[in-house]
Design a protein around this motif. Structure first.
Motif, short mmCIF file in Angstrom:
data_model
loop_
_atom_site.label_atom_id
_atom_site.label_comp_id
_atom_site.label_asym_id
_atom_site.label_seq_id
_atom_site.Cartn_x
_atom_site.Cartn_y
_atom_site.Cartn_z
N GLU A 101 0.85 -1.19 0.00
CA GLU A 101 0.00 0.00 0.00
C GLU A 101 0.89 1.24 0.00
N LEU A 103 0.77 4.97 1.57
CA LEU A 103 0.08 5.82 2.52
C LEU A 103 0.56 7.26 2.40
N ASP A 108 -2.88 8.51 8.50
CA ASP A 108 -4.17 8.45 9.19
C ASP A 108 -4.30 7.11 9.91
N GLU A 111 -6.63 4.51 8.05
CA GLU A 111 -6.01 3.98 6.83
C GLU A 111 -4.85 3.05 7.16
N HIS A 114 -6.20 -0.24 8.40
CA HIS A 114 -6.82 -0.99 7.30
C HIS A 114 -5.74 -1.72 6.50
#
Length: 353
Positions: A101, A103, A108, A111, A114
């Motif tokens: 991912e 970021l 955050d 996020e 997750h």
């Protein structure tokens, strides 16, 4: 636990990531930090993390070069990249390097967690390809998971007879339910899985795992041989923990206080500290009160409040972030504790400056 390494040249940024991640919930542990890509590679070689969270803009070996090296040398390591809104070049490199991912900073909490959850699920999917669950029918799978949980619970309770009893029940279930042609593979996978489980129990309760778990990770000629071998290994593990507990009856309060100072910004409880030092929570509570005049919880709260005051008053950190960095997820609760401790709400600290 999935081991995590954080790489960022800004110490404050590393601390924010550490505080925002629900690491235990995702089965993860932050085992190291590095301030640039060169140090990061050295720690990857030494600590063998399964997940690397890295910034892209760093001195020396920057994020682009680091991702290329990781992709080439450590393809099994999962990667989470952090960077700013305008770093399109870094975004393209993250995609090419199969980062889990990308970021955006500031990170955050929702996020981040997750993404951590997705990484944990992917790692579990990979792990299960070698798990006994892959060879099981649905009903046996459900039974095995129940046995597995009970074995774990009894290891934490240091209950040798109960551990042996659950192993024997599991053995009878395997003999009854597993086809003969699958039995050898099933025993090998089951043994490996339960040894890893015992290692997790040891780390959770602060035990020394003692003998090398790999000594019993071998082909088994029969179900009974596996049960006997694992029972002997787990008995040795529990005996080691009981001996450690007997030796720790006289607590070193300086060591306890040092542990609390190093972990007060994390979720911390009387039960967890007692487990770490292999004593009962009642013994820890009495000994700590006698030595310091405070309860354990009062001491933790005092450390958190002093740190919160410094972050809010001296560093102008937003109150929500200061609360998180001091171990408080519930902002309203943080406000109540702060006002009770200092007599004023946290917002008034700035007006007093």
């Amino acid at each position: 636990m999935l081991k995590v390494l954080i790489i960022d040249d800004e110490p404050w940024s590393r601390q924010v990531v550490k505080s925002l991640g629900a690491w235990e919930e995702h089965g993860m542990q932050v085992i190291g930090e590095a301030e640039d890509g060169i140090e990061g590679l050295e720690l990857i070689e030494a600590l063998h993390p399964g997940l690397v969270i890295t910034d892209m803009r760093m001195p020396g070996l920057d994020g682009v070069e680091l991702l290329e090296r990781l992709n080439r040398q450590y393809p099994e390591v999962q990667i989470i990249v952090m960077s700013g809104y305008d770093d399109f070049v870094y975004l393209k490199q993250a995609i090419r390097s199969k980062a889990a991912e990308y970021l955006l900073k500031p990170v955050d909490r929702t996020e981040l967690n997750h993404v951590l959850s997705a990484c944990a699920k992917e790692r579990e999917r990979q792990r299960l390809t070698g798990s006994p669950l892959m060879l099981m029918e649905q009903s046996l799978m459900e039974h095995y998971l129940a046995y597995r949980q009970r074995i774990y619970d009894q290891l934490l309770a240091l209950n040798k007879p109960a551990v042996r009893e659950e192993l024997e029940k599991l053995g009878r279930e395997l003999e009854h339910s597993v086809p003969q042609h699958q039995l050898e593979a099933m025993l090998e996978r089951t043994s490996r899985d339960l040894l890893l489980l015992a290692g997790e129990a040891a780390k959770t309760s602060g035990m020394d795992p003692g003998a090398d778990a790999g000594t019993t990770d071998k082909p088994w000629p029969s179900v009974q041989a596996m049960v006997t071998g694992l029972a002997a290994h787990f008995t040795e593990l529990v005996n080691t923990a009981l001996e450690q507990r007997r030796n720790r009856i006289r607590l070193d309060m300086a060591e306890v206080e040092a542990y609390i100072r190093g972990h007060f910004h994390e979720p911390l409880s009387l039960e967890g500290i007692a487990a770490h030092f292999l004593v009962t929570k009642e013994h820890l509570s009495r000994a700590f009160k006698a030595a310091t005049g405070d309860t354990v919880i009062e001491h933790i709260t005092s450390l958190r409040m002093e740190r919160a005051r410094e972050l809010i008053a001296a560093r102008d950190l937003p109150i929500k972030d200061a609360a998180a960095l001091c171990g408080y997820e519930d902002l309203a609760y943080f406000y109540r504790v702060f006002k009770k401790h200092f007599g004023i709400p946290p917002g008034e600290l700035r007006s007093e400056k």
